[in-house]
Design an enzyme around this catalytic site. Sequence first.
Site, PDB file in Angstrom:
ATOM      1  N   LYS A 120       0.814  -1.223   0.000  1.00 31.72           N
ATOM      2  CA  LYS A 120       0.000   0.000   0.000  1.00 31.72           C
ATOM      3  C   LYS A 120       0.850   1.277   0.000  1.00 31.72           C
ATOM      4  CE  LYS A 120      -1.089  -0.622   4.963  1.00 31.72           C
ATOM      5  NZ  LYS A 120      -0.469  -1.978   5.085  1.00 31.72           N
ATOM      6  N   ASN A 143      -1.081   6.370   6.651  1.00 31.31           N
ATOM      7  CA  ASN A 143      -0.166   5.393   7.224  1.00 31.31           C
ATOM      8  C   ASN A 143       1.231   5.472   6.625  1.00 31.31           C
ATOM      9  OD1 ASN A 143      -0.018   2.998   9.073  1.00 31.31           O
ATOM     10  ND2 ASN A 143       0.539   1.956   7.182  1.00 31.31           N
ATOM     11  N   HIS A 193      -0.928  -8.741  11.901  1.00 27.99           N
ATOM     12  CA  HIS A 193      -1.561  -7.985  12.988  1.00 27.99           C
ATOM     13  C   HIS A 193      -2.633  -8.811  13.728  1.00 27.99           C
ATOM     14  CE1 HIS A 193       0.523  -4.593  11.364  1.00 27.99           C
ATOM     15  NE2 HIS A 193      -0.199  -4.547  10.270  1.00 27.99           N
TER      16      HIS A 193
END
Length: 437
Positions: A120, A143, A193
């Site tokens: 990303k 982010n 995560h």
Amino acid sequence: MITSPAFSDKHYALLGLARSGMAALNALVASGAKVTAWDGQPDARARAEGKAEIDDLMEADLARFDAIVVSPGVPLGSNPIAARARDAGLPIIGDVELFAQARASLPPHKVVGITGTNGKSTTTALVDHILKSAGRPSLMAGNIGLPILSRDPLQPNQAGEGVYVLELSSYQIDLTQSLACDIAVLLNITPDHLDRYAGFEAYAASKARLFEMQHGEGEAVIGIGDTPSALIARNLKRPSRRITKIAPGVCMDQSRWPSLQGPHNAQNALAAIAVCEALGVENETIDRALASFRGLPHRLERLGEHDGVSFVNDSKATNPASTAPALAAFDRIRWIVGGLPKDDNLDECAPNFGHVVKAYTIGDAGPVYARQLAQYMEVDESEMLTTAVRRAVRDAEPGDTVLLSPACASFDQFRDFEARGECFREAVSIYAGGANG
């Protein structure tokens, strides 16, 4: 910075005073809001002195606030502040949600939201680069390390409306309720995560919310190379929505794109092309921008060449899924791997083991990975990154690529992946004469 009359005369609680937290604090105060802030670190609290009331939010009366703004780094599943906020009926939001609420007061614009387990950051930077090459006002944030509220609002120009290109982690999406992206992008979903979620399905559902917030409108670009992403694409409601599916294995000539090598970057490029075409950028401009894109630090970053040996810094590869495509991008690799493991095996990398001449294991995962890899390739248990670089340079032959792609987090030996990448860069400078770019 981005401000909004929507925040005026409201009282916000703010938990977390790192980069995004301080940006939110400054934007709220500049908008006429009152803020009560807290951070566990005294130095962070000191930065907020004079701007906010400082109070421990675990002891404060939450009923007096309009919302609590939480840093994406705060784990909502385990932090007791989340339960306190729910009991008080207090909305829990993040800085991206504040941006979403501020959009109505901004000049005309578009928002591109990009998420996925891997790729990303590169895709976000590539979209931004293509838009700037086309003369469009563009701003990347989120982010990628640039808090959106710290940026100045975009102004339209003769080339079109401004475009906010946001890299969005699952944590940021969790703290957002009303971000209706004009174009929403999902690159992939692989296990990551999972300490923050009830399971892999909950993690995938977090990513899917990016499309749910579009209210059935806007455009969707989805990589369908993995089952969870393909299911999200299949189940999207289609009225008023155009869906572009990026299939794996698409043959592309990447030879003119030096910073976009490997199959994973083919997917990143296809996603960026789809986004920019939807925004009206001409194909000739897109093609030129793909060739001139220089990439991002620590993401398959080419440091240069020395005596016919190339050096590539992929420190951002913090899990096996993100390392696997790096191994596919080069033919003869001297692979530096290890760190603080997120997984106890390297199975996702196995299809590309044939590209590895020798592995140099480092960090906490080093001994375990060395035993796993020994049956497939020669292994050097280097332990330290600088040792691994020195030995790889000693062993390398012309045509080899010394690749740092650790497949692990960095926190066993380094502050973050950036510090690890800089250590690699310095070691290359010492042992390989700087590896001229």
